[in-house]
Motif scaffolding. Structure first.
Motif, PDB file in Angstrom:
ATOM      1  N   LEU A  31       0.849  -1.194   0.000  1.00  0.00           N
ATOM      2  CA  LEU A  31       0.000   0.000   0.000  1.00  0.00           C
ATOM      3  C   LEU A  31       0.882   1.240   0.000  1.00  0.00           C
ATOM      4  CD1 LEU A  31      -2.856   1.204   0.169  1.00  0.00           C
ATOM      5  CD2 LEU A  31      -2.630   1.160   2.665  1.00  0.00           C
ATOM      6  N   ILE A  32       0.745   2.029  -1.037  1.00  0.00           N
ATOM      7  CA  ILE A  32       1.520   3.259  -1.166  1.00  0.00           C
ATOM      8  C   ILE A  32       0.809   4.363  -0.397  1.00  0.00           C
ATOM      9  CG2 ILE A  32       2.478   4.927  -2.801  1.00  0.00           C
ATOM     10  CD1 ILE A  32       2.358   2.712  -4.912  1.00  0.00           C
ATOM     11  N   PRO A  33       1.487   5.056   0.491  1.00  0.00           N
ATOM     12  CA  PRO A  33       0.830   6.119   1.286  1.00  0.00           C
ATOM     13  C   PRO A  33       0.574   7.376   0.454  1.00  0.00           C
ATOM     14  CG  PRO A  33       3.156   6.031   1.826  1.00  0.00           C
ATOM     15  CD  PRO A  33       2.909   4.893   0.887  1.00  0.00           C
ATOM     16  N   TYR A  34      -0.286   7.244  -0.489  1.00  0.00           N
ATOM     17  CA  TYR A  34      -0.649   8.367  -1.358  1.00  0.00           C
ATOM     18  C   TYR A  34      -2.147   8.294  -1.625  1.00  0.00           C
ATOM     19  CZ  TYR A  34      -1.126  11.233  -5.571  1.00  0.00           C
ATOM     20  OH  TYR A  34      -1.532  12.168  -6.484  1.00  0.00           O
ATOM     21  N   THR A  35      -2.822   9.450  -1.550  1.00  0.00           N
ATOM     22  CA  THR A  35      -4.260   9.536  -1.791  1.00  0.00           C
ATOM     23  C   THR A  35      -4.510  10.403  -3.010  1.00  0.00           C
ATOM     24  OG1 THR A  35      -4.712   9.341   0.574  1.00  0.00           O
ATOM     25  CG2 THR A  35      -6.497  10.177  -0.823  1.00  0.00           C
ATOM     26  N   PRO A  36      -5.078   9.869  -4.074  1.00  0.00           N
ATOM     27  CA  PRO A  36      -5.389  10.701  -5.254  1.00  0.00           C
ATOM     28  C   PRO A  36      -6.345  11.831  -4.878  1.00  0.00           C
ATOM     29  CG  PRO A  36      -5.584   8.367  -5.762  1.00  0.00           C
ATOM     30  CD  PRO A  36      -5.442   8.461  -4.274  1.00  0.00           C
ATOM     31  N   PHE A  52     -13.585  14.966 -14.342  1.00  0.00           N
ATOM     32  CA  PHE A  52     -12.860  15.606 -13.241  1.00  0.00           C
ATOM     33  C   PHE A  52     -11.372  15.418 -13.487  1.00  0.00           C
ATOM     34  CE2 PHE A  52     -13.995  11.358 -11.735  1.00  0.00           C
ATOM     35  CZ  PHE A  52     -12.779  10.844 -11.290  1.00  0.00           C
ATOM     36  N   SER A  53     -10.565  16.333 -12.951  1.00  0.00           N
ATOM     37  CA  SER A  53      -9.126  16.372 -13.215  1.00  0.00           C
ATOM     38  C   SER A  53      -8.361  16.032 -11.947  1.00  0.00           C
ATOM     39  CB  SER A  53      -8.709  17.754 -13.731  1.00  0.00           C
ATOM     40  OG  SER A  53      -9.387  18.069 -14.935  1.00  0.00           O
ATOM     41  N   LEU A  54      -7.496  15.028 -12.039  1.00  0.00           N
ATOM     42  CA  LEU A  54      -6.667  14.584 -10.922  1.00  0.00           C
ATOM     43  C   LEU A  54      -5.242  15.081 -11.106  1.00  0.00           C
ATOM     44  CD1 LEU A  54      -7.799  10.847 -10.765  1.00  0.00           C
ATOM     45  CD2 LEU A  54      -8.550  12.681  -9.248  1.00  0.00           C
ATOM     46  N   GLU A  55      -4.546  15.242  -9.988  1.00  0.00           N
ATOM     47  CA  GLU A  55      -3.119  15.513 -10.087  1.00  0.00           C
ATOM     48  C   GLU A  55      -2.398  14.218 -10.460  1.00  0.00           C
ATOM     49  OE1 GLU A  55      -1.707  16.860  -6.317  1.00  0.00           O
ATOM     50  OE2 GLU A  55      -1.706  14.850  -5.434  1.00  0.00           O
ATOM     51  N   GLN A  56      -1.320  14.356 -11.205  1.00  0.00           N
ATOM     52  CA  GLN A  56      -0.556  13.183 -11.615  1.00  0.00           C
ATOM     53  C   GLN A  56       0.257  12.644 -10.436  1.00  0.00           C
ATOM     54  OE1 GLN A  56       1.826  14.083 -15.037  1.00  0.00           O
ATOM     55  NE2 GLN A  56       0.061  14.447 -16.382  1.00  0.00           N
ATOM     56  N   PRO A  57       0.329  11.328 -10.303  1.00  0.00           N
ATOM     57  CA  PRO A  57       1.099  10.744  -9.190  1.00  0.00           C
ATOM     58  C   PRO A  57       2.595  10.729  -9.475  1.00  0.00           C
ATOM     59  CG  PRO A  57       0.114   8.995 -10.482  1.00  0.00           C
ATOM     60  CD  PRO A  57      -0.355  10.285 -11.099  1.00  0.00           C
ATOM     61  N   LEU A 112       5.926   4.538 -16.554  1.00  0.00           N
ATOM     62  CA  LEU A 112       6.628   5.390 -15.600  1.00  0.00           C
ATOM     63  C   LEU A 112       7.250   6.607 -16.269  1.00  0.00           C
ATOM     64  CD1 LEU A 112       7.358   5.578 -12.611  1.00  0.00           C
ATOM     65  CD2 LEU A 112       9.494   4.362 -13.117  1.00  0.00           C
ATOM     66  N   ASP A 113       7.695   6.480 -17.531  1.00  0.00           N
ATOM     67  CA  ASP A 113       8.310   7.626 -18.199  1.00  0.00           C
ATOM     68  C   ASP A 113       7.292   8.704 -18.547  1.00  0.00           C
ATOM     69  OD1 ASP A 113       6.967   6.211 -20.084  1.00  0.00           O
ATOM     70  OD2 ASP A 113       8.583   6.173 -21.567  1.00  0.00           O
ATOM     71  N   GLN A 114       5.991   8.389 -18.481  1.00  0.00           N
ATOM     72  CA  GLN A 114       4.956   9.406 -18.702  1.00  0.00           C
ATOM     73  C   GLN A 114       4.646  10.201 -17.439  1.00  0.00           C
ATOM     74  OE1 GLN A 114       2.145   6.425 -20.508  1.00  0.00           O
ATOM     75  NE2 GLN A 114       1.865   8.053 -22.031  1.00  0.00           N
ATOM     76  N   LEU A 115       5.244   9.800 -16.334  1.00  0.00           N
ATOM     77  CA  LEU A 115       5.048  10.506 -15.067  1.00  0.00           C
ATOM     78  C   LEU A 115       6.413  10.872 -14.489  1.00  0.00           C
ATOM     79  CD1 LEU A 115       2.299   8.183 -13.526  1.00  0.00           C
ATOM     80  CD2 LEU A 115       1.947  10.393 -14.628  1.00  0.00           C
ATOM     81  N   PRO A 116       7.131  11.780 -15.141  1.00  0.00           N
ATOM     82  CA  PRO A 116       8.471  12.127 -14.646  1.00  0.00           C
ATOM     83  C   PRO A 116       8.390  12.857 -13.312  1.00  0.00           C
ATOM     84  CG  PRO A 116       7.810  13.633 -16.392  1.00  0.00           C
ATOM     85  CD  PRO A 116       6.742  12.575 -16.323  1.00  0.00           C
ATOM     86  N   CYS A 117       9.428  12.613 -12.529  1.00  0.00           N
ATOM     87  CA  CYS A 117       9.442  13.247 -11.213  1.00  0.00           C
ATOM     88  C   CYS A 117       9.774  14.731 -11.311  1.00  0.00           C
ATOM     89  CB  CYS A 117      10.455  12.527 -10.314  1.00  0.00           C
ATOM     90  SG  CYS A 117      10.412  13.057  -8.588  1.00  0.00           S
ATOM     91  N   GLN A 118      10.606  15.105 -12.271  1.00  0.00           N
ATOM     92  CA  GLN A 118      10.992  16.500 -12.415  1.00  0.00           C
ATOM     93  C   GLN A 118       9.907  17.283 -13.156  1.00  0.00           C
ATOM     94  OE1 GLN A 118      12.510  13.972 -13.737  1.00  0.00           O
ATOM     95  NE2 GLN A 118      12.706  14.210 -15.968  1.00  0.00           N
ATOM     96  N   PRO A 128       0.493  19.357 -15.414  1.00  0.00           N
ATOM     97  CA  PRO A 128       0.461  17.917 -15.137  1.00  0.00           C
ATOM     98  C   PRO A 128      -0.831  17.500 -14.439  1.00  0.00           C
ATOM     99  CG  PRO A 128       1.870  19.026 -13.548  1.00  0.00           C
ATOM    100  CD  PRO A 128       1.420  20.082 -14.520  1.00  0.00           C
ATOM    101  N   LEU A 129      -1.758  16.944 -15.190  1.00  0.00           N
ATOM    102  CA  LEU A 129      -3.001  16.453 -14.612  1.00  0.00           C
ATOM    103  C   LEU A 129      -3.532  15.292 -15.436  1.00  0.00           C
ATOM    104  CD1 LEU A 129      -5.518  17.628 -16.578  1.00  0.00           C
ATOM    105  CD2 LEU A 129      -4.952  19.738 -15.394  1.00  0.00           C
ATOM    106  N   LEU A 130      -4.445  14.548 -14.866  1.00  0.00           N
ATOM    107  CA  LEU A 130      -5.138  13.446 -15.529  1.00  0.00           C
ATOM    108  C   LEU A 130      -6.622  13.779 -15.536  1.00  0.00           C
ATOM    109  CD1 LEU A 130      -3.344  10.367 -13.892  1.00  0.00           C
ATOM    110  CD2 LEU A 130      -2.888  11.387 -16.127  1.00  0.00           C
ATOM    111  N   ARG A 131      -7.190  13.888 -16.726  1.00  0.00           N
ATOM    112  CA  ARG A 131      -8.594  14.263 -16.855  1.00  0.00           C
ATOM    113  C   ARG A 131      -9.421  13.003 -17.103  1.00  0.00           C
ATOM    114  NH1 ARG A 131     -10.653  19.205 -17.156  1.00  0.00           N
ATOM    115  NH2 ARG A 131     -12.724  19.529 -18.009  1.00  0.00           N
TER     116      ARG A 131
END
Length: 281
Positions: A31-36, A52-57, A112-118, A128-131
């Motif tokens: 379980l990753i301690p992250y809440t969308p 609705f638009s989510l922030e990218q993880p 993973l390369d579609q969600l860069p950390c930088q 950076p969002l997911l619609r």
């Protein structure tokens, strides 16, 4: 609106019997301690009637995801999220039509390369969002993958989570479920109250003042127009000395003539008068 609750019945008995006959694989995931959550960017339309638009993880799954791993978004009705079972193969991944029958589906597969950390290069022009629900034509397109991002059919509320799966589509890790996300609902035209009595006192005063000013401006315009064009229809009467045929002459002051001078002057030769012309041939 939500997905109708399942009634306990024979389905649970069959599941229990199947578990006794064929042991299920280990279902414990990390379980990753992250809440969308809804994106924090100040944007119009972050939540609409169908999206609705989510922030990218970003920087969330870097230590767990491999090159061949896939990050899926699980969307479910709030009251059906606890019944969701993580798929063990790619064939078990629920597509969008399962939302209306089972209350959940999976969409937006990302690497993973579609969600860069930088942060993205170029000053952050791409937000950076997911619609979710942003592809209205995906169900009608036969060439579209079955896990399309179709508009959501009802206001919800919904819950979402991210599920990490390896190259063989086996689950590796998952995030927490989000808080309930309710979509906007449009109002029926018949429900909109347009009665003036419901308006505020300030609105009524402003409307009255503007109406009065408009009436005064209209009256001033009519008065100016009447004055300007009245001379064309009724010209002013010319002064008496400018009328055709009028006589203009000098005004003489009478004075006393001695009797002796009056006797010697011929007729028509009074002082101050020009001689009258003779009428004889």
């Amino acid at each position: 609106m939500g997905f109708p609750q399942r009634q306990p019945g024979l389905s649970r008995l069959f599941l229990l019997a199947g578990a006794l006959v064929w042991p299920l694989p280990c279902m414990s995931l990390e379980l990753i301690p992250y809440t969308p959550q809804i994106t924090a960017w100040d944007l119009e339309g972050k939540v609409t009637a169908t999206t609705f638009s989510l922030e990218q993880p970003r920087c969330v799954l870097d230590g767990l995801a491999g090159v061949a791993s896939t990050i899926w978004l699980v969307v479910a009705f709030s009251n059906a999220s606890r019944d969701f079972q993580n798929p063990q193969t790619r064939a078990e991944i629920p597509a969008f039509p399962r939302l209306l029958t089972e209350g959940h589906y999976m969409t937006l597969p990302l690497s993973l390369d579609q969600l860069p950390c930088q942060e993205p290069a170029g000053g952050g022009r791409d937000i950076p969002l997911l619609r979710v629900g942003n592809d209205p034509g995906c169900l009608a397109d036969l060439l579209q993958p079955p896990y399309c991002n179709s508009p959501l059919p009802s206001p919800g509320p919904y819950r979402v989570k991210f599920l990490l799966m390896d190259a063989s589509s086996s689950p590796q890790a998952e995030t927490r479920w989000s808080d309930p996300i309710a979509l906007h609902q449009g109002k029926s035209p018949a429900s909109i109250d347009t009665w003036p009595g419901r308006r505020s006192g300030a609105m009524i005063v402003i409307t009255s003042v503007l109406s009065s000013l408009a009436g005064l401006l209209l009256l001033a315009f009519l008065a100016a127009s009447t004055t300007r064009f009245s001379s064309l229809w009724w010209p002013e009467e010319a002064p008496e000395q400018l009328r055709i045929g009028s006589f203009m002459g000098k005004r003489y002051m009478t004075h006393h003539i001695p009797p002796s001078e009056a006797a010697t002057l011929p007729v028509g030769c009074e002082p101050g008068l020009d001689p009258l012309p003779s009428l004889s041939p």
